[in-house]
Motif scaffolding. Structure first.
Motif, PDB file in Angstrom:
ATOM      1  N   LYS A  76      46.584  12.390  42.447  1.00  8.60           N
ATOM      2  CA  LYS A  76      47.745  11.726  41.857  1.00  8.60           C
ATOM      3  C   LYS A  76      47.919  10.314  42.428  1.00  8.60           C
ATOM      4  O   LYS A  76      48.287   9.388  41.706  1.00  8.60           O
ATOM      5  N   ASP A  77      47.646  10.159  43.721  1.00 10.93           N
ATOM      6  CA  ASP A  77      47.715   8.831  44.337  1.00 10.93           C
ATOM      7  C   ASP A  77      46.683   7.896  43.731  1.00 10.93           C
ATOM      8  O   ASP A  77      46.965   6.717  43.475  1.00 10.93           O
ATOM      9  N   ARG A  94      47.875   6.820  40.316  1.00  7.85           N
ATOM     10  CA  ARG A  94      48.921   5.795  40.393  1.00  7.85           C
ATOM     11  C   ARG A  94      48.317   4.439  40.744  1.00  7.85           C
ATOM     12  O   ARG A  94      48.717   3.402  40.200  1.00  7.85           O
ATOM     13  N   GLN A 147      46.542   3.087  37.661  1.00  3.44           N
ATOM     14  CA  GLN A 147      47.486   2.568  36.685  1.00  3.44           C
ATOM     15  C   GLN A 147      48.071   1.223  37.116  1.00  3.44           C
ATOM     16  O   GLN A 147      48.249   0.326  36.290  1.00  3.44           O
ATOM     17  N   LYS A 148      48.351   1.093  38.403  1.00  3.63           N
ATOM     18  CA  LYS A 148      48.897  -0.179  38.913  1.00  3.63           C
ATOM     19  C   LYS A 148      47.882  -1.306  38.709  1.00  3.63           C
ATOM     20  O   LYS A 148      48.258  -2.425  38.332  1.00  3.63           O
TER      21      LYS A 148
END
Length: 330
Positions: A240-241, A244, A247-248
């Protein structure tokens, strides 16, 4: 020995012999294109920085000492005024040079492959000529390969190979300019393998990228569409990290490089400018991007120390490879 097969209006020829067989890597059109920011499916090219800065980076990535020496050697070549730092203009000029090298390499390789596919020298290659060579590269016996382009049940292809050939046929048609005769000239064959070399193929690539990412069918990309994760369950906090972080990165790329007029949307024209390596602004944007990523003391220049401290930008890391592989289907 030369064989002639009248499987369409004009006979085609190819040379028999193991030494004359092309590999699949040579025949397949390139999904990953060096020095192009995006892939056909909307993937950001994670190799982009290193391809522009290092050139043939694969040979040095497995050897840290070789990588360090290569980075320092390149630094000296880019530092034209020998002041011990790289300015934005020096970076821009170097990137333009590396871009041109990629174009020249593609043209040289295309010349060699096309000459192999066109032994009679008539200046054209028919789709079925290409198809036969594709089967030969898969180790299909020559007689069987020649018959297969007449009767497509002769050779049993697995589903992946069938899908590949269907995709390649669409790209072949995209590259086939007037008259659309299912034959490609050398220039059209270059467009087939390297769409960044052709305005028409580049337009088709823009269409493919938008089609892959556009969720509401309005032919415009929002930052949410550009940074959307592919479908599928994500397990584990580490994953999940990574999602993220991924996506960033996509969101930053959209705001900095894609959405030129900063209205929160990317049109076809903006996507075209973003991926077109011949757009003069590309080298300038990449130089600015690298300086923003590496320039610790904010003097708008790069020292050798700053570059060596952030050499992970140019050399693969396990984390970067893992994140890229996780989203390989996007």
């Amino acid at each position: 020995m030369i064989y002639v097969s009248k499987v369409y209006s004009k006979p085609f020829k190819f040379v028999k012999g193991e030494s004359d067989k092309l590999t699949l890597d040579k025949l397949k059109p390139q999904d990953h294109i060096d020095a192009l920011k995006m892939e056909h499916d909307g993937h950001i090219n994670k190799e982009y920085h290193k391809e522009l800065f290092l050139g043939d980076h694969e040979e040095i990535e497995s050897d840290s000492k070789s990588a360090d020496a290569k980075m320092k050697d390149i630094f000296k070549k880019v530092d034209l005024d020998t002041d011990g730092s790289l300015s934005e203009l020096e970076m821009e000029d170097w990137i333009k040079q590396k871009m041109q090298e990629h174009f020249d390499e593609a043209i040289t390789e295309n010349e060699q492959i096309f000459k192999h596919l066109d032994p009679d020298g008539n200046g054209k290659v028919h789709w079925k000529e290409y198809y036969v060579h594709f089967l030969l590269a898969m180790d299909v016996p020559e007689e069987k390969a020649r018959k297969h382009v007449i009767d497509y049940d002769i050779v049993e292809l697995d589903s992946d190979d069938k899908e590949d050939l269907i995709r390649y046929k669409f790209r072949w048609a995209d590259a086939d300019e007037e008259p659309e005769d299912n034959e490609l000239t050398k220039e059209e064959f270059l467009s087939f393998r390297h769409p960044e070399q052709s305005p028409k193929s580049l337009n088709n690539m823009v269409f493919s990228i938008i089609n892959a990412l556009d969720k509401n069918g309005d032919n415009i990309l929002t930052v949410q569409e550009f940074a959307a994760l592919p479908p599928g369950e994500v397990e584990g906090e580490d994953q999940k990290d990574l999602d993220r972080q991924w996506q960033k990165e996509r969101e930053n790329e959209f705001h900095i490089a894609v959405d030129i007029d900063r209205d929160g949307k990317a049109t076809k024209e903006e996507v075209h400018k973003y991926i077109d390596p011949r757009n003069p602004i590309q080298a300038k944007m990449e130089a600015k991007s690298l300086i923003s990523l590496i320039d610790v003391n904010k003097d708008n220049k790069l020292s050798i120390g700053e570059i060596m401290d952030r050499k992970d930008i140019f050399l693969s890391s396990k984390l970067a490879d893992f994140a890229r592989n996780v989203h390989d289907e996007f």
